[in-house]
Design an enzyme around this catalytic site. Structure first.
Site, PDB file in Angstrom:
ATOM      1  N   LYS A  52      34.439  21.687  44.448  1.00 46.66           N
ATOM      2  CA  LYS A  52      35.535  20.915  44.814  1.00 46.66           C
ATOM      3  C   LYS A  52      36.706  21.634  45.351  1.00 46.66           C
ATOM      4  O   LYS A  52      37.120  21.571  46.759  1.00 46.66           O
ATOM      5  CB  LYS A  52      35.814  19.663  44.718  1.00 46.66           C
ATOM      6  CG  LYS A  52      33.896  18.683  44.068  1.00 46.66           C
ATOM      7  CD  LYS A  52      35.006  17.317  43.260  1.00 46.66           C
ATOM      8  CE  LYS A  52      33.867  16.403  42.880  1.00 46.66           C
ATOM      9  NZ  LYS A  52      33.454  15.946  41.633  1.00 46.66           N
ATOM     10  N   GLN A  96      36.788  12.228  37.484  1.00 44.46           N
ATOM     11  CA  GLN A  96      34.943  12.681  36.781  1.00 44.46           C
ATOM     12  C   GLN A  96      34.698  12.050  36.313  1.00 44.46           C
ATOM     13  O   GLN A  96      35.020  11.815  34.481  1.00 44.46           O
ATOM     14  CB  GLN A  96      35.712  14.129  36.584  1.00 44.46           C
ATOM     15  CG  GLN A  96      34.124  15.692  36.714  1.00 44.46           C
ATOM     16  CD  GLN A  96      34.344  15.685  37.939  1.00 44.46           C
ATOM     17  OE1 GLN A  96      34.219  15.619  39.065  1.00 44.46           O
ATOM     18  NE2 GLN A  96      32.730  15.557  38.180  1.00 44.46           N
ATOM     19  N   ASP A 119      35.835   9.290  46.248  1.00 45.11           N
ATOM     20  CA  ASP A 119      34.626   9.476  46.373  1.00 45.11           C
ATOM     21  C   ASP A 119      33.473   7.612  45.896  1.00 45.11           C
ATOM     22  O   ASP A 119      32.357   7.820  46.494  1.00 45.11           O
ATOM     23  CB  ASP A 119      34.240   8.879  44.405  1.00 45.11           C
ATOM     24  CG  ASP A 119      34.508   9.851  43.973  1.00 45.11           C
ATOM     25  OD1 ASP A 119      33.148  11.159  44.313  1.00 45.11           O
ATOM     26  OD2 ASP A 119      34.512  10.357  42.624  1.00 45.11           O
TER      27      ASP A 119
END
Ligand code: NAP
Length: 285
Positions: A52, A96, A119
């Site tokens: 990322k 995460q 997300d």
């Protein structure tokens, strides 16, 4: 000839567009900033986070990792996320997964404010899927969004086609089944209690496996006369190698198209996340 559904050409195209949009935001004084919150130091999570970060740097966005101690209390964790929600410099937030056992009882997907939820897991963002929207300016869950864009790039029609999605998780299978239905595919959502999976996959036009079991899908699941398209979402380790759910060597000669692992759905997920970061930043600017 089997077509390999590689992500790289799609990713290259998107990088060019996202870099321009990022530059334009910077000129307006709104530099996109992705903040990743990691609890502990799970090695797989650290690998995903590196990807990322690399992609943020490629398009000129900022990236920051907040690595929290695995012993952090619920109260301190919630306060940390709320501070990020309130910080106008942070335009996209990812918590995460997995988090520590202590935090598992929290509804993690609902903690990030919907405007920064890149997300695409928050109820405010997934509601578009339930409502049947096919607009592309929503923060949709990244893996389903990436899969549909991969299929679009390779001009694989969805309308009227029978898609069998295997796996019904909240991050892949369920939202993907809705996204495909919104695009007028007829969807069968299979899971661990599904009986006679091969009977379903053999009549599918498109098989998408998101289970997490190496070699789950083999030649016995394919009808070679159907010219099936197979998308492999799985990420498993077999003999120290990254493999998908599909026994690639056995299945690929029997189908019209198949996504490789690595190099298929994984990079599509990351680029969709970056696209969500830019979209969220544009909406906030
Ligand atoms: P998950 O939450 O563990 O869900 C797995 C799903 O598979 C469940 O719905 C389960 O059914 C179903 N299942 C288990 N065994 C099965 C079987 N034998 N036959 C049919 N269905 C079965 O997994 P996830 O988070 O969705 O991830 C799935 C895989 O995709 C993992 O390998 C993960 O690493 C990978 N992944 C890849 C990406 C990417 O970007 N490439 C992104 C996300 C995930 P029940 O609901 O009945 O338990």
């Amino acid at each position: 000839m089997t077509t390999l559904l590689k992500a790289q050409p799609v990713v290259d195209q998107k990088i060019a567009d996202l870099t321009k949009r990022c530059q334009s935001l910077i000129q307006k004084g709104k530099r996109p900033l992705m903040k990743v919150v990691l609890v502990g130091n799970n090695p797989a999570s650290l690998t995903y986070i590196r990807n990322k970060k690399k992609m943020c740097e490629t398009i000129g966005a900022e990236f920051e990792l907040d690595q929290l101690d695995s012993s952090i209390s619920k109260t301190d964790f919630l306060a940390h996320v709320e501070k990020l929600n309130q910080n106008p410099k942070v335009t996209g937030i990812i918590i995460q997964l997995p988090v520590s056992n202590e935090l598992k009882s929290l509804r993690i997907s609902q903690l990030v404010t919907p405007e920064k939820d890149i997300d695409g897991f928050h109820g405010h963002n997934t509601q578009w899927l339930y409502e049947g929207s096919i607009q592309t300016n929503h923060l949709l869950p990244c893996t389903p969004k990436g899969i549909v864009e991969l299929l679009d790039y390779y001009q694989i029609p969805l309308k009227g086609k029978h898609a069998v999605v295997i796996g019904r998780s909240l991050i892949v299978g369920k939202p993907l089944s809705m996204l495909l239905s919104n695009r007028n595919a007829t969807v069968t959502l299979a899971h661990s209690k599904t009986e006679n999976l091969a009977d379903l996959t053999k009549i599918a036009d498109i098989i998408i496996s998101a289970v997490g079991k190496a070699e789950l899908i083999t030649a016995k699941h394919i009808n070679p006369a159907k010219k099936t398209v197979v998308v492999d979402v799985g990420m498993n380790t077999l003999h120290d190698k990254l493999v998908g759910d599909v026994k690639f060597d056995e299945v690929s000669p029997l189908v019209a198209a198949i996504s490789p692992v690595p190099g298929g759905v994984g990079p599509m997920t990351v680029i969709s996340l970056i696209e969500n970061l830019i979209l969220a930043s544009e909406k906030q600017s």
